[in-house]
Design a protein around this motif. Sequence first.
Motif, short mmCIF file in Angstrom:
data_model
loop_
_atom_site.label_atom_id
_atom_site.label_comp_id
_atom_site.label_asym_id
_atom_site.label_seq_id
_atom_site.Cartn_x
_atom_site.Cartn_y
_atom_site.Cartn_z
N PHE A 160 0.80 -1.23 0.00
CA PHE A 160 0.00 0.00 0.00
C PHE A 160 0.83 1.29 0.00
N PRO A 161 1.82 1.44 0.90
CA PRO A 161 2.53 2.73 0.92
C PRO A 161 3.29 3.03 -0.37
N TRP A 162 3.60 2.01 -1.14
CA TRP A 162 4.27 2.24 -2.43
C TRP A 162 3.28 2.78 -3.45
N ILE A 163 2.09 2.24 -3.47
CA ILE A 163 1.07 2.75 -4.41
C ILE A 163 0.61 4.14 -3.96
N ALA A 164 0.73 4.39 -2.66
CA ALA A 164 0.37 5.72 -2.15
C ALA A 164 1.29 6.82 -2.69
N ARG A 165 2.38 6.43 -3.31
CA ARG A 165 3.23 7.43 -3.97
C ARG A 165 2.81 7.62 -5.43
N HIS A 166 1.55 7.29 -5.75
CA HIS A 166 1.11 7.28 -7.15
C HIS A 166 1.26 8.64 -7.83
N GLU A 167 1.19 9.72 -7.05
CA GLU A 167 1.33 11.03 -7.71
C GLU A 167 2.74 11.20 -8.28
N TRP A 168 3.72 10.65 -7.59
CA TRP A 168 5.10 10.71 -8.10
C TRP A 168 5.25 9.83 -9.34
N HIS A 169 4.43 8.77 -9.41
CA HIS A 169 4.62 7.79 -10.49
C HIS A 169 4.12 8.31 -11.84
N ASP A 170 3.08 9.19 -11.79
CA ASP A 170 2.55 9.79 -13.03
C ASP A 170 1.97 8.76 -13.99
N ILE A 171 1.52 7.65 -13.46
CA ILE A 171 1.02 6.59 -14.35
C ILE A 171 -0.49 6.70 -14.50
N GLY A 172 -1.10 7.29 -13.48
CA GLY A 172 -2.56 7.47 -13.54
C GLY A 172 -3.26 6.31 -12.86
N LEU A 173 -3.25 6.34 -11.54
CA LEU A 173 -3.85 5.24 -10.77
C LEU A 173 -5.29 4.97 -11.19
N LYS A 174 -6.02 6.04 -11.45
CA LYS A 174 -7.46 5.90 -11.77
C LYS A 174 -7.73 5.04 -12.99
N LYS A 175 -6.75 4.93 -13.89
CA LYS A 175 -6.95 4.09 -15.09
C LYS A 175 -7.02 2.62 -14.71
N PHE A 176 -6.58 2.30 -13.49
CA PHE A 176 -6.53 0.90 -13.07
C PHE A 176 -7.62 0.67 -12.02
N LYS A 177 -8.76 0.20 -12.53
CA LYS A 177 -9.99 0.17 -11.73
C LYS A 177 -9.88 -0.68 -10.46
N ASN A 178 -9.32 -1.86 -10.61
CA ASN A 178 -9.27 -2.78 -9.46
C ASN A 178 -8.23 -2.33 -8.44
N LEU A 179 -7.12 -1.83 -8.97
CA LEU A 179 -6.08 -1.32 -8.07
C LEU A 179 -6.61 -0.10 -7.30
N THR A 180 -7.39 0.74 -7.98
CA THR A 180 -7.98 1.91 -7.33
C THR A 180 -8.99 1.49 -6.27
N ARG A 181 -9.79 0.49 -6.57
CA ARG A 181 -10.76 -0.02 -5.58
C ARG A 181 -10.04 -0.49 -4.31
N TRP A 182 -8.98 -1.28 -4.51
CA TRP A 182 -8.16 -1.79 -3.40
C TRP A 182 -7.52 -0.61 -2.63
N TYR A 183 -6.96 0.32 -3.38
CA TYR A 183 -6.26 1.46 -2.77
C TYR A 183 -7.22 2.31 -1.93
N GLU A 184 -8.39 2.59 -2.50
CA GLU A 184 -9.34 3.45 -1.78
C GLU A 184 -9.83 2.76 -0.51
N GLU A 185 -10.07 1.48 -0.63
CA GLU A 185 -10.59 0.76 0.55
C GLU A 185 -9.55 0.76 1.67
N ILE A 186 -8.31 0.49 1.32
CA ILE A 186 -7.27 0.43 2.35
C ILE A 186 -7.00 1.83 2.92
N SER A 187 -7.08 2.85 2.07
CA SER A 187 -6.88 4.24 2.53
C SER A 187 -7.84 4.63 3.65
N GLU A 188 -9.00 3.99 3.66
CA GLU A 188 -10.04 4.37 4.63
C GLU A 188 -9.88 3.67 5.98
#
Length: 208
Positions: A160-188
Motif C-alpha cells: 500500500f505505501p508504495w502505491i500511495a506514492r502514485h502522484e510521483w509515479h505519473d502513471i494514472g492510478l485511476k486508469k486501473f480500476k481494481n487497483l484503485t478499488r483496493w487502494y481506496e478501501e485500504i486508505s479508509e
Amino acid sequence: MIELFTANTPNGKKISIMLEEIKYEYKVVNIDINKGDQFKENFIKISPLSKIPVIIDHERNQTIFESGAILIYLAEQSGKFYDVEERLEINQWLMAQMGYFGPMLGQHHQFHHYNPGKSKFGEDRYFKISERIYRELNERLSKSKYLAGKNYTIADIATFPWIARHEWHDIGLKKFKNLTRWYEEISERDGVKRGFAFMDENELPPKP
Ligand SMILES: N[C@@H](CCC(=O)N[C@@H](CS)C(=O)NCC(=O)O)C(=O)O
C-alpha cells in the motif's frame, strides 16, 4: 514496548501502519537518511545494511531489520494479518513486494521524481516497469479482493505505501480500476490513516 527506527518513506510507513493496525505501543526514533544518520556506528549495530526500518522489541529483547521480516514478526506476535492457512499465498505477494514492486518503484522515484532529465534510459526503463507493475496488480485484484486472497494481510500492508506514492509515479492510478478499488478501501482504514500520519499528523494517503 516497540522502538521503531525509521523515516517517513514507503518502507517506513509499512511498519507504522502495521503497528497501528495491531494497536501495539511504540516509540518512533527518526533516522535522517538524507543527513546520513543510517551510517552512524550505533545505528549500524542494529541495522547492518544501514537502512530503515528497524524495530527493537524491548519486551522480548529482540532487534529486527528488513521491513518484510519485521512485518512477519509483528504478524506472528499479534496473530493478525498472516493466517497460517493463507501463509503460502501471503508469502508470495509479500516477497513480490520486497523483491520487485518496492525496488522497481524506488528506482522510478529516483529517475522520474528526484532526477528527471539525467538519464532518458533510466526514466523510460523504470516508467515502463512501474506501469507494468500497476497492470499486474490491477489484474491480480480483478480476481482477488486483496493481494493474497479474501483477507487483508501483511502483503497489502507492504504494498500500500508504495502505491500511495502514485502522484510521483505519473502513471494514472485511476486508469486501473481494481487497483484503485483496493487502494481506496485500504486508505479508509483507521490503522492505515494513523500509520500514514505517524510523522506528520496532517498526512493522509493521497486520493487516486
Ligand atoms: N529491503 C529493505 C529496504 C529498506 C530501504 O531501502 N530503506 C531506505 C529508505 S526507504 C534506506 O534506509 N535508505 C538509506 C540507505 O540505503 O542509505 C526493507 O524493506 O527494509
